[in-house]
Design a protein around this motif. Structure first.
Motif, PDB file in Angstrom:
ATOM      1  N   GLN A   6       0.836  -1.197   0.000  1.00 19.10           N
ATOM      2  CA  GLN A   6       0.000   0.000   0.000  1.00 19.10           C
ATOM      3  C   GLN A   6       0.867   1.240   0.000  1.00 19.10           C
ATOM      4  N   PHE A  91      -6.821  -0.198   5.402  1.00 13.85           N
ATOM      5  CA  PHE A  91      -6.167  -1.440   5.012  1.00 13.85           C
ATOM      6  C   PHE A  91      -6.802  -1.988   3.741  1.00 13.85           C
ATOM      7  N   GLU A 100      -9.896 -16.567   4.073  1.00 12.56           N
ATOM      8  CA  GLU A 100      -8.689 -15.935   4.589  1.00 12.56           C
ATOM      9  C   GLU A 100      -8.246 -14.803   3.667  1.00 12.56           C
ATOM     10  N   GLN A 101      -8.141 -13.627   4.221  1.00 17.08           N
ATOM     11  CA  GLN A 101      -7.732 -12.468   3.449  1.00 17.08           C
ATOM     12  C   GLN A 101      -6.335 -12.035   3.890  1.00 17.08           C
ATOM     13  N   PHE A 103      -3.755  -8.978   4.229  1.00 18.38           N
ATOM     14  CA  PHE A 103      -3.832  -7.537   4.413  1.00 18.38           C
ATOM     15  C   PHE A 103      -2.509  -6.849   4.092  1.00 18.38           C
ATOM     16  N   GLY A 104      -2.623  -5.639   3.584  1.00 17.77           N
ATOM     17  CA  GLY A 104      -1.460  -4.792   3.423  1.00 17.77           C
ATOM     18  C   GLY A 104      -1.111  -4.099   4.738  1.00 17.77           C
ATOM     19  N   PRO A 105      -0.011  -3.338   4.750  1.00 17.71           N
ATOM     20  CA  PRO A 105       0.448  -2.682   5.977  1.00 17.71           C
ATOM     21  C   PRO A 105      -0.373  -1.467   6.370  1.00 17.71           C
ATOM     22  N   GLY A 106      -1.213  -0.988   5.471  1.00 21.40           N
ATOM     23  CA  GLY A 106      -2.081   0.129   5.799  1.00 21.40           C
ATOM     24  C   GLY A 106      -1.543   1.478   5.373  1.00 21.40           C
TER      25      GLY A 106
ATOM     26  N   TYR B  36      -6.552 -13.117  13.627  1.00 22.43           N
ATOM     27  CA  TYR B  36      -5.482 -12.357  13.008  1.00 22.43           C
ATOM     28  C   TYR B  36      -4.608 -11.781  14.115  1.00 22.43           C
ATOM     29  N   LYS B  38      -1.727  -8.737  14.909  1.00 22.82           N
ATOM     30  CA  LYS B  38      -1.298  -7.443  14.364  1.00 22.82           C
ATOM     31  C   LYS B  38      -0.209  -6.837  15.227  1.00 22.82           C
ATOM     32  N   GLY B  43      -0.112  -4.468   8.923  1.00 25.54           N
ATOM     33  CA  GLY B  43      -1.484  -4.913   8.750  1.00 25.54           C
ATOM     34  C   GLY B  43      -1.751  -6.202   9.499  1.00 25.54           C
ATOM     35  N   PRO B  44      -3.018  -6.555   9.676  1.00 29.20           N
ATOM     36  CA  PRO B  44      -3.346  -7.842  10.308  1.00 29.20           C
ATOM     37  C   PRO B  44      -2.781  -9.008   9.507  1.00 29.20           C
ATOM     38  N   PHE B  46      -2.991 -13.155   9.013  1.00 29.80           N
ATOM     39  CA  PHE B  46      -3.824 -14.316   9.289  1.00 29.80           C
ATOM     40  C   PHE B  46      -3.057 -15.330  10.130  1.00 29.80           C
TER      41      PHE B  46
END
Lengths: 112, 116
Positions: A6, A91, A100-101, A103-106, B36, B38, B43-44, B46
């Motif tokens: 991101q 995010f 299950e997704q 995620f990016g670092p935000g 999750y 963090k 980001g979170p 899994f």
């Protein structure tokens, strides 16, 4: 290992300005999501996107928000006229199938 | 509208002991549950998941238990390590809409601190 990226990591903007948050999902993923987390609160779903259209959006995702996949790799979130309450971590997430997704670092958005 | 609740904002345990993180939910349509982890400024990530048709899923040091009748799940970490110190989010999904919608509903998270 592939990961969601991101940009920018931190965006500061003035109230009323437009911002575009960018995400590059994992390359073979098909489903894309945006979530946000206001400081001290839970992660909240904004929108899901599949096959070049919105699958579902939350009540937070009003007319000021839009998403786009302008090419084969980027996934963007646009906020047309930012408000103070839009300040949050945003995010991006993606997956190929299932629950299950990844995620990016935000992106931390600060609206002044 | 707190469909997923994590009532403990924080938990502190000693290295080597068991960490038990709890989560409750109210929506009977949830059919898949995820944990999750963090770290700050990330980001979170899994960790582990469980389908509603199971009551236990184990992956190394991590085990998730699901009690559908109580609408409760828990994450057990044994043995706990200092590197496990992070915020742990419980999340749930309702796949009944099918197709492309697997949005996650998150709890507020529990900050786990594992002391050496």
């Amino acid at each position: 290992e592939p990961e969601v990226t991101q940009t920018p990591s931190h965006q500061v903007t003035q109230m009323g300005q437009e911002v575009i948050l960018r995400c590059v999902p994992i390359s073979n993923h098909l489903y894309f999501y945006w979530y946000r987390q206001i400081l001290g609160q839970k992660v909240e779903f904004l929108v899901s996107f599949y096959n070049n259209e919105i699958s579902e959006k939350s009540e937070i995702f009003d007319d000021q928000f839009s998403v786009e996949r302008p090419d084969g790799s980027n996934f963007t979130l646009k906020i047309r006229s930012t408000k103070l309450e839009d300040s949050a971590m945003y995010f991006c997430a993606s997956n190929r199938l299932g629950y299950e997704q990844f995620f990016g670092p935000g992106t931390r958005l600060t609206v002044l | 509208d707190q469909q997923v609740k994590q009532n403990s904002p924080s938990l502190s345990v000693q290295e080597g002991r068991i960490s038990i993180l709890n989560c409750d939910y109210t929506n009977s349509m949830f059919d898949y549950f995820l944990w999750y982890k963090k770290y700050p400024a990330e980001g979170p990530t899994f960790l582990i998941s469980i389908s509603s048709i199971k009551d236990k899923n184990e992956d190394g040091r991590f085990t998730v238990f699901l009690n559908k009748s109580a609408k409760h799940l828990s994450l057990h970490i044994v043995p706990s390590q200092p590197g496990d110190s992070a915020v742990y989010f419980c999340a749930a999904s309702d796949g009944s809409s099918g197709g492309s919608n697997y949005k996650l509903t998150f709890g507020k998270g529990t900050l786990l601190t594992v002391n050496p």
